[in-house]
Design an enzyme around this catalytic site. Structure first.
Site, short mmCIF file in Angstrom:
data_model
loop_
_atom_site.label_atom_id
_atom_site.label_comp_id
_atom_site.label_asym_id
_atom_site.label_seq_id
_atom_site.Cartn_x
_atom_site.Cartn_y
_atom_site.Cartn_z
N ARG A 276 0.83 -1.23 0.00
CA ARG A 276 0.00 0.00 0.00
C ARG A 276 0.85 1.27 0.00
O ARG A 276 0.40 2.33 0.43
CB ARG A 276 -0.97 0.03 1.19
CG ARG A 276 -1.97 -1.10 1.17
CD ARG A 276 -3.20 -0.78 1.99
NE ARG A 276 -4.14 -1.88 1.88
CZ ARG A 276 -4.11 -2.95 2.65
NH1 ARG A 276 -3.23 -3.05 3.62
NH2 ARG A 276 -4.98 -3.91 2.46
N LYS B 90 3.46 11.60 -10.91
CA LYS B 90 2.65 10.77 -11.82
C LYS B 90 3.41 9.48 -12.06
O LYS B 90 4.56 9.50 -12.51
CB LYS B 90 2.43 11.49 -13.15
CG LYS B 90 1.31 12.51 -13.10
CD LYS B 90 0.95 12.99 -14.49
CE LYS B 90 -0.13 14.06 -14.44
NZ LYS B 90 -0.40 14.64 -15.77
N GLU C 227 10.69 19.25 -23.92
CA GLU C 227 9.96 19.54 -22.68
C GLU C 227 10.52 20.80 -22.00
O GLU C 227 9.80 21.53 -21.35
CB GLU C 227 10.03 18.35 -21.71
CG GLU C 227 9.39 17.06 -22.23
CD GLU C 227 7.87 16.99 -22.04
OE1 GLU C 227 7.27 17.96 -21.53
OE2 GLU C 227 7.29 15.96 -22.43
N LYS D 298 7.91 23.33 -12.85
CA LYS D 298 7.04 22.17 -12.66
C LYS D 298 6.59 22.07 -11.21
O LYS D 298 5.41 21.84 -10.92
CB LYS D 298 7.76 20.88 -13.08
CG LYS D 298 6.94 19.65 -12.77
CD LYS D 298 6.89 18.65 -13.83
CE LYS D 298 5.78 17.63 -13.54
NZ LYS D 298 5.82 16.47 -14.40
N GLU E 273 -4.04 17.41 -10.90
CA GLU E 273 -4.50 17.89 -12.22
C GLU E 273 -6.00 18.13 -12.30
O GLU E 273 -6.71 17.59 -13.14
CB GLU E 273 -4.04 16.94 -13.34
CG GLU E 273 -4.09 17.63 -14.71
CD GLU E 273 -3.37 16.85 -15.80
OE1 GLU E 273 -2.25 16.37 -15.54
OE2 GLU E 273 -3.93 16.76 -16.89
N ARG F 279 -2.45 22.17 -13.60
CA ARG F 279 -1.42 21.20 -14.00
C ARG F 279 -1.54 20.85 -15.47
O ARG F 279 -0.56 20.45 -16.11
CB ARG F 279 -1.49 19.94 -13.12
CG ARG F 279 -0.33 19.00 -13.40
CD ARG F 279 -0.14 17.95 -12.32
NE ARG F 279 0.96 17.08 -12.67
CZ ARG F 279 1.60 16.26 -11.86
NH1 ARG F 279 1.25 16.20 -10.59
NH2 ARG F 279 2.59 15.51 -12.28
N ASN G 73 0.66 20.19 -20.22
CA ASN G 73 0.35 19.42 -21.44
C ASN G 73 0.38 20.30 -22.69
O ASN G 73 -0.16 19.89 -23.73
CB ASN G 73 -1.03 18.76 -21.31
CG ASN G 73 -1.04 17.78 -20.18
OD1 ASN G 73 -0.06 17.08 -19.96
ND2 ASN G 73 -2.12 17.76 -19.42
N HIS H 88 0.75 18.70 -26.02
CA HIS H 88 0.54 17.26 -25.86
C HIS H 88 -0.73 16.74 -26.54
O HIS H 88 -0.81 15.55 -26.82
CB HIS H 88 0.52 16.89 -24.37
CG HIS H 88 1.88 16.86 -23.74
ND1 HIS H 88 2.69 17.99 -23.68
CD2 HIS H 88 2.60 15.86 -23.17
CE1 HIS H 88 3.81 17.66 -23.08
NE2 HIS H 88 3.80 16.38 -22.76
N HIS I 68 -0.06 13.55 -28.68
CA HIS I 68 -0.63 12.22 -28.45
C HIS I 68 -1.23 11.65 -29.72
O HIS I 68 -1.12 10.45 -29.99
CB HIS I 68 -1.64 12.25 -27.31
CG HIS I 68 -0.97 12.38 -25.97
ND1 HIS I 68 -1.48 13.13 -24.93
CD2 HIS I 68 0.20 11.86 -25.51
CE1 HIS I 68 -0.65 13.05 -23.89
NE2 HIS I 68 0.37 12.30 -24.24
N HIS J 175 8.49 10.77 -27.80
CA HIS J 175 7.51 11.64 -27.14
C HIS J 175 7.93 13.12 -27.16
O HIS J 175 7.14 13.99 -27.55
CB HIS J 175 7.30 11.16 -25.69
CG HIS J 175 6.42 12.05 -24.90
ND1 HIS J 175 5.06 12.13 -25.11
CD2 HIS J 175 6.70 12.96 -23.92
CE1 HIS J 175 4.54 13.03 -24.28
NE2 HIS J 175 5.51 13.55 -23.56
N1 GLY Z 1 4.00 15.41 -17.49
C1 GLY Z 1 2.88 16.16 -17.13
C2 GLY Z 1 2.62 16.20 -15.67
O1 GLY Z 1 3.43 15.75 -14.89
O2 GLY Z 1 1.57 16.65 -15.28
#
Ligand code: GLY
Length: 370
Positions: free
Chosen positions: A122, A144, A186, A228, A238, A242, A246, A249, A253, A267
């Protein structure tokens, strides 16, 4: 010199340490986190060849025992079979609830190992040691974690913040030029989304950075991580801001899906083309002047990055099909596509209010220029 960016997330707060020689000093950096002098490391074959011995020596020098699991490199590793293998290996290593797991590698290793740490007993703590530029400026920070599903990328996962991030600038020296530039996509994104002065700095210093200048690499990583961290602290899961991360993106995508997530388009390369398209769309919607997308594209081309659809080898589907692929994006809410548009360099915002025809015409023209 090592710099620290603190990510102030209450009881999940942590430091991102940025500098040269951090892998060789990792034992001293990690020791304060440990209840027992042992850690489990997960990495991939490519990274293991370059950095695993240095890391294990550094741990040993501080009296920390380590065991290592080496996975195959590549996106296919972010999958159920390798997650199962990783979790069962960590259990075999007897990593306890208070234990620490180390993710040594790029975005694939970081995402997979972070997710394994999130679900093991957990949730156990983990340390990110990102070795690619993309992982240092983006995926290792912000919590993430996850794996890919046959239905799409990153569809299975959890938010699980690391306890420490060690971004060793020297590790960037082992990257191929293509991987470095993909990560740079990025970096540019941060300037474009929220810091015009940083974008200007990149216009001036990007070439030195690509050639290996350690001080400019360290500054670019630090500024990206600061931006960031700031966004993640405002919106960890998000719900709003957040999504600014993107930028580029939504287009990216669709292009990654159209090219089968293959070597045809990495990417970060998709992010670079996606940013150029997002600024083109912003200008056509009257949000910024025409000079703005030209300036974005000029910098990307000066850095010899993929900038246009013509930089993607092989066939691409038509504009309608690309738009359909955008609709598969996990960031679609109530069937509405979300775009990150900009009122200028450093002035991005999130919107669902984009006429379908405008997107189609940007894609159509970009495809026609191929
Ligand atoms: N890579 C996008 C984020 O971490 O929200």
């Amino acid at each position: 010199m090592t710099e620290t960016v603190h990510v102030p997330l209450g009881d999940r707060a942590y430091d991102v340490r940025i500098g040269s020689g951090l892998i060789a000093r990792a034992g001293a950096e990690i020791a304060p986190l440990l209840h027992r002098p042992e850690v489990a490391i997960v990495t991939d074959e490519t990274v293991a060849a370059a950095h695993l011995a240095t890391l294990q020596d550094a741990l040993r020098a501080e009296g920390i025992a380590s065991s290592a699991l080496t996975l195959p490199p590549g996106e296919a590793t972010k999958s159920w079979p390798h997650l199962i293998r990783t979790v069962e290996w960590l259990l075999d290593q007897k990593v306890e609830r208070r234990g620490v797991v180390i993710a040594l590698g790029g975005g694939v290793v970081g995402d997979l190992v972070g997710f394994a740490a999130a679900i093991l007993r957990r949730g156990v703590r983990f340390v990110q040691i990102p070795t690619s530029l993309l992982a240092q400026v983006d995926s290792s920070v912000g919590g993430k974690t996850g794996i890919n599903a046959p239905q799409g990328k990153n569809l299975i996962g959890a938010f699980h913040q690391p306890s420490l991030v060690l971004a060793d600038i020297d590790a960037l020296a082992t990257l191929t030029a293509r991987d470095f530039l993909a990560g740079y996509g990025e970096v540019v994104k941060y300037g474009l989304l929220g810091d015009a002065a940083f974008f200007e700095w990149l216009e001036e210093n990007g070439p030195a950075l690509a050639e290996g200048d350690v001080a400019s690499r360290a500054y670019a990583v630090r500024r990206s991580v600061e931006m960031k961290a700031d966004i993640v602290v405002r919106d960890e899961t998000e719900q709003g801001d957040r999504a600014l991360l993107n930028l580029g993106h939504t287009f990216c995508h669709a292009l990654e899906a159209a090219t089968g997530y293959s070597d045809r388009l990495l990417h970060g390369e998709g992010v670079s083309i996606g940013c150029a398209l997002a600024f083109e769309l912003s200008s056509r919607l009257g949000l910024c002047s025409q000079e703005v997308p030209s300036r974005v594209r000029a910098h990307l081309s000066a850095m010899k990055m993929k900038t246009d659809l013509s930089d993607i080898p092989g066939d691409l589907p038509g504009a309608e099909a690309l738009l359909d692929l955008m609709g598969q994006d996990k960031k679609v809410i109530d069937g509405q596509l979300r775009f990150i548009l900009a009122r200028g360099i450093g002035a991005a915002f999130v919107t669902s209010d984009v006429p379908r025809d405008a997107v189609l015409s940007v894609l159509d023209d970009a495809l026609r220029a191929r």
